[in-house]
Design an enzyme around this catalytic site. Structure first.
Site: not given
Length: 451
Positions: A22-23, A118, A123, A319, A415
């Site tokens: 995903k990232n 999230c 952040r 994570d 997601r």
């Protein structure tokens, strides 16, 4: 919002093909804004975050085709809109990753800072802004929380030292410098596999980027758009496997599994998960091939407690902290977690306590008193990784009667996990997906009986 009904006392067993990261996908897709020729990106997960990022690219004016985990993006000559509105950014935290590609190639952007994703703590985008401003870009923030950035003078290469290791800031710093003539040095960078995958993609485009992992330094030698245009061929890139998804299934096996085979994995990327679990004699793993591994739960009755401290890669990832906390509930003795990355990463603790977990929180430390049986009940998801933890808790829960764990707000998991319910069903896990509220027919005295 979707609701999941998860049957208790299930052992995971079977074969799972891990999806693309995903990232890494989000960073690479955002960076494709700077392309001069078509790019074909494979192993892209069909997840909500990717779809929301593609909506932003469509808003900017890009044409693309996404099918069967393959994404073809065409270059853009003229931007349709430099304004990225709130209704698009509020769906996706990674919307900030488009900032540097857009200003680097097209010179300006105005983007809402009401970003989604999230809710796991602050952040701030300060580190991103620090790097971009140092290069000579003009930056303002409006009362409506819109960030405006544009080139107002000639840009010059710089030596940039990020005050804190940040994956997003590292990505934006790289992409803000690729067209600046001269040599830019970026220090104290993140060295996650997703960063390395992004650099690999950019180098295929023709950019000159050099990484020194040991010193956490990136050197960017700026080039012109004409140099990139001269490449004149379609770039093909395959996204790396999702190490967080793989870690989630590894931990599920450690909690209540039998034996599981994971395909499409990178062994090196999983060492920070596999080493602590094998040292504690909780799992065994067998390397089947260069991209396949077999995980099995050990037969030892006494499985010792663990101590984990989350830090940037190559240390234990934040994570995966919610998922391993579920495992710690079943271990002997007292386990400890220190969360050094996100200050609100313990939101799942209350839900685990509702299931019977004995967990105490003090500042950034969690103390988990193990050998507790989690009991099926109704729980909530607050973010992507807590949703994964709730799923593991539901699968491993036990009671005198056969009960469901009801997981509400389960949309979070879509997601970042591609087809996770289908993958679990193939591994003998009974799970139902409801679009809205759970049916009253499964409720008896506030318990959730399996029909």
């Amino acid at each position: 919002m979707k609701t999941l009904l998860v049957q208790e006392s299930q052992k995971i067993s079977g074969t799972i093909n891990i999806s693309g990261s995903k990232n890494a996908s989000l960073a690479i897709i955002a960076s494709a804004i700077i392309i001069e020729h078509p790019v074909k990106i494979s192993n892209v997960p069909n997840i909500l975050d990717v779809k929301n990022l593609l909506l932003i690219l469509k808003h900017i004016g890009f044409k693309f085709h996404f099918s069967k985990n393959e994404l073809l993006i065409y270059p853009l000559d003229k931007v349709q809109s430099y304004l990225i509105p709130r209704h698009l950014t509020s769906r996706l935290r990674a919307s900030n990753l488009i900032i540097s590609p857009l200003i680097s190639k097209y010179g300006k952007i105005k983007i809402s800072q009401d970003s989604g994703g999230c809710n796991i703590g602050a952040r701030p985008i300060d580190l991103h802004i620090y790097a971009i401003r140092k290069l000579g870009y003009h930056i303002t923030l409006s009362d409506q929380n819109y960030l405006s950035i544009y080139k107002n003078t000639k840009l010059f290469p710089q030596k940039i030292h990020l005050k804190k290791i940040s994956v997003g800031a590292t990505q934006n710093a790289i992409l803000a410098t690729v067209y600046i003539k001269g040599t830019t040095i970026i220090k104290n960078i993140a060295i996650e596999p997703e960063i390395i995958d992004l650099i690999s993609f950019l180098c295929k485009l023709g950019f000159k980027i050099y990484l020194n992992k040991k010193s956490r330094t990136i050197t960017v030698r700026g080039i012109t758009r004409e140099h990139i245009k001269a490449q004149k061929h379609t770039i093909v890139h395959q996204v790396i496997p999702d190490r967080i998804e793989a870690a989630t299934f590894i931990i599920s096996t450690a909690i209540n599994g039998d034996k599981i085979t994971l395909n499409n994995i990178n062994h090196c990327h999983l060492q920070n998960i596999l080493i602590p679990l094998t040292k504690s004699q909780i799992i065994r793993y067998t390397k089947l091939s260069k991209d396949s591994v077999q995980i099995s739960k050990t037969e030892f009755q006494f499985q010792p407690s663990m101590t984990i401290s989350t830090k940037p890669y190559p240390a234990f990832p934040s994570d995966v902290q919610p998922q391993i906390m579920v495992l710690m509930c079943y271990l002997n003795g007292t386990s400890k977690i220190t969360e050094n990355v996100f200050e609100q990463r313990f939101q799942h603790v209350y839900e685990l306590q509702k299931m019977g977990a004995n967990i105490r929180i003090k500042n950034k430390k969690a103390i988990i008193y193990g050998k507790k049986t989690l009991t099926p009940t109704k729980i909530q998801c607050s973010n992507l990784r807590s949703a994964a933890a709730m799923l593991l808790a539901g699968i491993s829960s036990k009671s005198a009667n056969k009960l469901y764990t009801i997981i509400e707000n389960a949309d979070h998991i879509t997601r970042g996990y591609e087809n996770i319910t289908e993958k679990l069903r193939k591994c003998s896990i009974h799970i139902q997906v409801l679009q809205e509220k759970y049916p009253s027919t499964v409720i008896q005295d506030n318990q959730y009986l399996i029909k």
